[in-house]
Design an enzyme around this catalytic site. Structure first.
Site, short mmCIF file in Angstrom:
data_model
loop_
_atom_site.label_atom_id
_atom_site.label_comp_id
_atom_site.label_asym_id
_atom_site.label_seq_id
_atom_site.Cartn_x
_atom_site.Cartn_y
_atom_site.Cartn_z
N HIS A 168 0.82 -1.23 0.00
CA HIS A 168 0.00 0.00 0.00
C HIS A 168 0.85 1.27 0.00
O HIS A 168 0.51 2.26 0.67
CB HIS A 168 -0.99 -0.04 1.18
N HIS A 214 -1.57 5.20 9.35
CA HIS A 214 -0.21 5.71 9.54
C HIS A 214 -0.27 7.07 10.24
O HIS A 214 0.08 8.10 9.66
CB HIS A 214 0.51 5.83 8.20
N HIS A 218 10.29 -3.70 3.70
CA HIS A 218 10.73 -2.31 3.57
C HIS A 218 11.13 -1.74 4.91
O HIS A 218 10.63 -2.13 5.95
CB HIS A 218 9.71 -1.41 2.87
N GLU A 228 4.30 -4.92 8.75
CA GLU A 228 2.96 -4.76 8.16
C GLU A 228 2.42 -6.09 7.62
O GLU A 228 1.21 -6.27 7.46
CB GLU A 228 2.98 -3.72 7.03
C1 DHB Z 1 6.32 3.55 2.07
C2 DHB Z 1 5.66 2.32 2.21
C3 DHB Z 1 4.62 2.16 3.12
O1 DHB Z 1 3.96 0.99 3.34
C4 DHB Z 1 4.21 3.23 3.88
O2 DHB Z 1 3.16 3.07 4.70
C5 DHB Z 1 4.85 4.47 3.75
C6 DHB Z 1 5.91 4.61 2.85
C7 DHB Z 1 7.42 3.75 1.08
O3 DHB Z 1 7.89 2.78 0.49
O4 DHB Z 1 7.81 4.88 0.86
FE FE Z 2 2.52 1.26 5.30
#
Ligand code: DHB
Ligand code: FE
Length: 317
Positions: free
Chosen positions: A12, A59, A193, A240
């Site tokens: 997302h 978030h 990530h 996540e």
């Molecule tokens: C990014 C990915 C995410 O899941 C998020 O909530 C905020 C930023 C990103 O890759 O920049």
């Molecule tokens: Fe996220």
């Protein structure tokens, strides 16, 4: 009776939403990402669910750090897009399904999962970006949505096992709703990530792909992964991925993986996507085995039908 027909896993990333809003989807960097969702949009247009349950994380948009519920179920009639710093995204207001949401709240809470009931909430990219990826950018979303916000931003998030069992409780709740509704459930976020700190930019495709494999074949292997392993292997925000286990828990044991897509990166994130159909739902689409002249044993026929179904989905039929 209502029933869950399929589960969808999807990253997302907010920059995906920005690419849509700023009309950059044809740029090579973004085309690589969006091309992986073309078949999914076709699948969704055919599936035509009556309701979508979208498991996502907020978030710090609807909930500040002052109050962070572990599981928050959206029971309102509508959920406007949140302002995440650049004004609300130009996406339609998400319409809820208060009756089914209230039924799920009652069933799941009486099953001893202490959900927070939310009657007013704005929804951020965690929910709206997967909606775009699967439904495109229509003037109004094609079905009502029940948001389920999960805390994965403030320690401690729920365990993978707890998430899986909540999915089971949601499945039971949906199955006991009297109206004949076809429901899909999204698990969003991930995959690997890490956005800040010395390991910012970390991506672990091996971990992600094993996660996708196990999600389909042996989800029980995933439920005991401790938080530290997600953090170590998939980065701080890789946690996540526990939300995908709510989606998987809400499906039957016997499912068919009808589509998968994985690309690296979008912004800082490995984009993973999977569509899993409950076997009963998938079977309804298959040719009746009895009509075949082929005398192959039932299990072989079943596997062949699954492969044919998989090919059809890939070809968009
Ligand atoms: C990014 C990915 C995410 O899941 C998020 O909530 C905020 C930023 C990103 O890759 O920049
Ligand atoms: Fe996220």
């Amino acid at each position: 009776m209502a029933r869950i027909i399929a589960g969808i896993g999807s990253s997302h990333v907010p920059a995906i939403g920005a690419a849509i809003d700023n009309k950059q989807t044809e740029e090579p960097y973004w085309k690589r990402v969006f091309s992986g969702f073309e078949r999914s949009k076709e699948w969704m247009a055919k599936a035509k669910p009556d309701v979508a349950i979208v498991v996502y994380n907020d978030h710090a948009s609807a909930f500040s750090v002052e109050i962070v519920p572990t599981f928050a179920l959206g029971c309102a009639a509508e959920f406007p897009p949140a302002d995440e710093g650049w004004g609300p995204r130009p996406v339609p207001v998400v319409k809820g399904h208060p009756e089914l949401a209230a039924h799920i709240a009652q069933s799941v809470i009486l099953d001893e999962f202490d959900l927070t009931i939310v009657n007013k909430m704005e929804v951020d990219h965690g929910l709206t970006v997967p909606m775009n990826l699967l439904f495109g950018s229509p003037a109004a979303w094609p079905c009502p949505v029940i948001p389920l916000a999960v805390n994965v931003v403030l320690y401690p998030p729920p365990t993978g096992h707890r998430c899986f069992m909540l999915g089971r409780a949601i499945r039971k709740a949906v199955a006991s709703y009297p109206e004949d509704l076809r429901v899909v459930i999204f698990g969003t976020g991930g995959m690997s990530h890490q956005i800040s700190g010395p390991r910012a930019g970390l991506i672990n495709s091996k971990f992600d792909k094993a996660f996708l494999d196990n999600l389909t074949r042996s989800p029980k292997k995933l439920v005991d992964i401790p938080h530290l392993e997600y953090m170590r292997e998939a980065g701080a925000e890789g946690i996540e991925m526990v939300m995908w286990l709510i989606m998987r828990g809400a499906l039957d044991d016997a499912i068919e993986e009808v589509y998968r897509f994985y690309t690296v990166p979008a912004s800082n994130t490995a984009v993973g996507h999977i569509i899993l159909e409950n076997a009963r739902a998938a079977k309804a689409k298959k040719p009746a085995a009895g009509k075949s002249k082929n005398k192959r044993p039932a299990a072989k026929l079943k596997r062949a039908a699954a492969r044919a179904n998989h090919r059809n989905v890939l070809r968009g039929r």
